[in-house]
Design a protein around this motif. Structure first.
Motif, mmCIF file in Angstrom:
data_model
loop_
_atom_site.group_PDB
_atom_site.id
_atom_site.type_symbol
_atom_site.label_atom_id
_atom_site.label_comp_id
_atom_site.label_asym_id
_atom_site.label_seq_id
_atom_site.Cartn_x
_atom_site.Cartn_y
_atom_site.Cartn_z
ATOM 1 N N THR A 8 -9.856 15.432 -31.919
ATOM 2 C CA THR A 8 -9.785 15.232 -30.087
ATOM 3 C C THR A 8 -8.811 14.771 -29.884
ATOM 4 O OG1 THR A 8 -12.247 15.498 -30.256
ATOM 5 C CG2 THR A 8 -10.928 14.811 -28.058
ATOM 6 N N PRO A 9 -7.848 15.243 -28.941
ATOM 7 C CA PRO A 9 -6.696 14.138 -28.365
ATOM 8 C C PRO A 9 -7.368 13.187 -27.819
ATOM 9 C CG PRO A 9 -6.800 16.237 -27.118
ATOM 10 C CD PRO A 9 -8.108 16.297 -28.252
ATOM 11 N N LYS A 10 -6.125 12.011 -28.128
ATOM 12 C CA LYS A 10 -6.723 10.189 -27.936
ATOM 13 C C LYS A 10 -7.166 10.023 -27.062
ATOM 14 C CE LYS A 10 -3.426 7.759 -28.614
ATOM 15 N NZ LYS A 10 -1.991 6.391 -28.858
ATOM 16 N N ALA A 11 -6.845 10.124 -26.134
ATOM 17 C CA ALA A 11 -7.310 10.048 -24.864
ATOM 18 C C ALA A 11 -8.845 10.123 -24.527
ATOM 19 C CB ALA A 11 -7.033 10.133 -24.145
ATOM 20 N N PHE A 12 -9.031 11.480 -25.682
ATOM 21 C CA PHE A 12 -10.441 11.923 -24.996
ATOM 22 C C PHE A 12 -11.726 11.801 -25.958
ATOM 23 C CE2 PHE A 12 -7.700 13.686 -22.622
ATOM 24 C CZ PHE A 12 -8.477 14.213 -21.315
ATOM 25 N N VAL A 13 -10.718 10.568 -27.397
ATOM 26 C CA VAL A 13 -11.787 10.305 -28.448
ATOM 27 C C VAL A 13 -13.122 9.243 -28.112
ATOM 28 C CG1 VAL A 13 -11.886 8.568 -30.360
ATOM 29 C CG2 VAL A 13 -9.869 10.839 -30.233
ATOM 30 N N LEU A 14 -14.087 8.935 -28.262
ATOM 31 C CA LEU A 14 -14.660 8.152 -28.095
ATOM 32 C C LEU A 14 -15.147 6.924 -28.512
ATOM 33 C CD1 LEU A 14 -18.186 10.853 -28.331
ATOM 34 C CD2 LEU A 14 -16.635 10.115 -25.951
ATOM 35 N N VAL A 15 -15.243 5.879 -27.323
ATOM 36 C CA VAL A 15 -15.266 4.338 -28.205
ATOM 37 C C VAL A 15 -16.692 3.974 -27.339
ATOM 38 C CG1 VAL A 15 -14.496 2.344 -27.744
ATOM 39 C CG2 VAL A 15 -12.289 3.935 -27.809
ATOM 40 N N GLY A 16 -17.612 3.289 -28.434
ATOM 41 C CA GLY A 16 -18.471 3.406 -27.625
ATOM 42 C C GLY A 16 -19.639 4.151 -27.015
ATOM 43 N N ARG A 69 0.658 -0.762 0.182
ATOM 44 C CA ARG A 69 -0.143 -0.159 0.374
ATOM 45 C C ARG A 69 1.083 1.340 0.251
ATOM 46 N NH1 ARG A 69 -4.797 0.159 4.683
ATOM 47 N NH2 ARG A 69 -5.249 1.686 3.145
ATOM 48 N N PRO A 70 0.261 2.296 -0.444
ATOM 49 C CA PRO A 70 -0.594 2.495 -1.264
ATOM 50 C C PRO A 70 -0.080 2.503 -3.249
ATOM 51 C CG PRO A 70 0.152 4.772 -0.718
ATOM 52 C CD PRO A 70 1.061 3.694 -0.351
ATOM 53 N N VAL A 71 -0.934 1.006 -3.536
ATOM 54 C CA VAL A 71 -0.645 1.366 -5.240
ATOM 55 C C VAL A 71 -1.371 1.898 -5.806
ATOM 56 C CG1 VAL A 71 -0.716 -0.251 -7.307
ATOM 57 C CG2 VAL A 71 -0.311 -0.645 -4.954
ATOM 58 N N VAL A 72 -0.592 3.132 -6.777
ATOM 59 C CA VAL A 72 -1.341 4.028 -7.395
ATOM 60 C C VAL A 72 -0.995 3.844 -8.915
ATOM 61 C CG1 VAL A 72 -1.109 6.872 -7.951
ATOM 62 C CG2 VAL A 72 -0.785 5.726 -5.000
ATOM 63 N N ALA A 73 -2.441 3.734 -9.666
ATOM 64 C CA ALA A 73 -1.824 4.195 -10.811
ATOM 65 C C ALA A 73 -1.342 5.408 -11.618
ATOM 66 C CB ALA A 73 -3.484 3.717 -11.825
ATOM 67 N N LEU A 74 -1.010 5.009 -12.420
ATOM 68 C CA LEU A 74 -0.759 6.329 -13.848
ATOM 69 C C LEU A 74 -1.134 6.319 -15.085
ATOM 70 C CD1 LEU A 74 2.862 7.220 -12.732
ATOM 71 C CD2 LEU A 74 0.738 8.066 -11.380
ATOM 72 N N VAL A 75 -1.805 7.909 -15.329
ATOM 73 C CA VAL A 75 -2.942 7.227 -16.651
ATOM 74 C C VAL A 75 -2.211 8.589 -17.231
ATOM 75 C CG1 VAL A 75 -4.763 7.129 -18.418
ATOM 76 C CG2 VAL A 75 -4.638 6.352 -15.735
ATOM 77 N N PRO A 76 -1.091 8.804 -18.234
ATOM 78 C CA PRO A 76 -0.955 9.302 -19.441
ATOM 79 C C PRO A 76 -1.913 9.936 -20.505
ATOM 80 C CG PRO A 76 0.927 8.119 -19.345
ATOM 81 C CD PRO A 76 0.037 7.221 -19.031
ATOM 82 N N ALA A 77 -1.731 10.948 -20.589
ATOM 83 C CA ALA A 77 -3.365 10.995 -20.889
ATOM 84 C C ALA A 77 -3.396 12.744 -22.046
ATOM 85 C CB ALA A 77 -4.353 10.912 -21.229
ATOM 86 N N ALA A 78 -2.307 12.724 -21.721
ATOM 87 C CA ALA A 78 -1.795 14.336 -22.486
ATOM 88 C C ALA A 78 -1.282 13.833 -24.093
ATOM 89 C CB ALA A 78 -0.975 15.061 -22.182
ATOM 90 N N GLY A 79 -1.361 12.918 -24.619
ATOM 91 C CA GLY A 79 -0.762 12.567 -25.959
ATOM 92 C C GLY A 79 -1.520 13.237 -27.184
ATOM 93 N N ARG A 80 -1.765 13.481 -28.356
ATOM 94 C CA ARG A 80 -2.476 13.944 -29.565
ATOM 95 C C ARG A 80 -2.875 13.016 -30.410
ATOM 96 N NH1 ARG A 80 -4.066 18.687 -27.396
ATOM 97 N NH2 ARG A 80 -2.720 19.984 -26.390
ATOM 98 N N GLY A 81 -2.508 11.926 -30.419
ATOM 99 C CA GLY A 81 -2.522 10.924 -31.190
ATOM 100 C C GLY A 81 -2.496 11.001 -32.491
ATOM 101 N N VAL A 82 -2.086 11.271 -33.076
ATOM 102 C CA VAL A 82 -2.368 11.965 -34.992
ATOM 103 C C VAL A 82 -2.255 10.746 -35.123
ATOM 104 C CG1 VAL A 82 -0.874 14.187 -34.526
ATOM 105 C CG2 VAL A 82 -0.012 12.080 -35.041
ATOM 106 N N ARG A 83 -2.077 9.584 -35.267
ATOM 107 C CA ARG A 83 -2.688 8.500 -36.117
ATOM 108 C C ARG A 83 -3.889 8.213 -36.125
ATOM 109 N NH1 ARG A 83 2.277 4.565 -34.496
ATOM 110 N NH2 ARG A 83 1.870 5.187 -32.303
ATOM 111 N N LEU A 84 -5.012 8.408 -34.957
ATOM 112 C CA LEU A 84 -6.205 7.942 -35.470
ATOM 113 C C LEU A 84 -6.855 8.671 -36.497
ATOM 114 C CD1 LEU A 84 -7.791 5.911 -33.480
ATOM 115 C CD2 LEU A 84 -8.055 7.828 -32.313
ATOM 116 N N GLY A 85 -6.231 10.172 -36.768
ATOM 117 C CA GLY A 85 -7.243 10.968 -37.423
ATOM 118 C C GLY A 85 -8.343 12.018 -37.213
ATOM 119 N N GLU A 86 -8.259 12.012 -35.351
ATOM 120 C CA GLU A 86 -9.346 12.719 -34.743
ATOM 121 C C GLU A 86 -8.934 13.807 -34.221
ATOM 122 O OE1 GLU A 86 -12.353 11.325 -34.467
ATOM 123 O OE2 GLU A 86 -11.864 9.380 -35.330
#
Length: 246
Positions: free
Chosen positions: A21-29, A2-19
């Motif tokens: 919106t920054p990749k982490a905020f693209v909708l899935v379902g 204890r404690p176990v902390v999860a780090l989620v890097p979500a600041a990338g642009r994700g240009v290869r996805l072609g959206e």
């Protein structure tokens, strides 16, 4: 542990996805990838806190989006989700996440783009840390033949794929080890690569095909289809609920 902390890097642009919106905020379902990823972490029962690292301009929106993240039915204690500002590179964002959780005993670093990662895989990585490993990564056998090439595209060799693995996330580390790895400015394609440079052994555990990285439009279509077919387990299992002694 204890404690176990999860780090989620979500600041990338994700240009290869072609959206746009920054990749982490693209909708899935209909749900942003980053929210799906955080829900998976919480459902694993393996983390006590989640730190999500986002672009500065999305700080307020991400905080509002993730502040209500919880599991249906209240089957587990709530897991705090903190949102902080990241940097231009992924390594900058992970450093920001580490700085936001200085009290961690262990870190799980998880790509938001691996939004369909089963909770059982996350619990498996954390269990290996609890068993005494200092660095753990999920891995899948490589099924394609892999070639090395020179700068002109000429093949220079064919590695034996029996000794090759495709590495996924979350990657788990003893906190002091990851802090030490990120104290340098050396680059690497993943967190384990930085740890390897310190001469520390990195253990593998079985990965899962559902933990694929949503990087291209084809990946996004596959993720949408899997969610539409209910092929992705989202609810915590009895085993994962007890992965951490709270």
């Amino acid at each position: 542990m204890r404690p176990v902390v999860a780090l989620v890097p979500a600041a990338g642009r994700g240009v290869r996805l072609g959206e746009p919106t920054p990749k982490a905020f693209v909708l899935v379902g209909g749900i942003p990838m980053v929210k799906l990823a955080v829900e998976g972490l919480i459902a694993s029962g393996a983390v006590h806190r989640v730190v999500v690292v986002v672009p500065a301009e999305l700080l307020d929106a991400a905080t509002a989006l993730l502040s209500t993240t919880s599991l249906p039915g209240g089957s587990m204690p709530p897991v705090p989700v903190q949102v902080v500002v990241g940097g231009a590179e992924r390594t900058d964002s992970v450093r920001a996440g580490i700085a936001a959780a200085p009290d961690a005993d262990a870190y799980l670093v998880h790509d938001a783009a691996r939004a369909l990662t089963p909770p059982e895989l996350i619990a498996r990585v954390a269990a290996e840390l609890r068993a005494g490993s200092r660095a753990v990564v999920p891995a899948l056998p490589v099924v394609d033949t892999v070639k090395s090439v020179d700068d002109t595209g000429i093949v220079t060799g064919t590695p034996d794929r029996a000794h090759l693995r495709a590495i996924q996330t979350p990657q788990g580390f003893a906190a002091e080890l990851l802090r030490r790895a990120y104290a340098t400015e050396v680059g690497a394609t993943d967190d384990a690569g930085l740890v390897e440079r310190l001469g520390v052994a990195v253990r593998t555990v079985p990965g899962d095909p559902l933990a694929f990285k949503i990087t291209t439009p084809l990946d996004l279509r596959l993720a949408e289809a899997l969610l539409a077919d209910d092929a992705v387990p989202r609810a915590p299992s009895a085993r994962s609920e007890q992965a951490v002694a709270r």
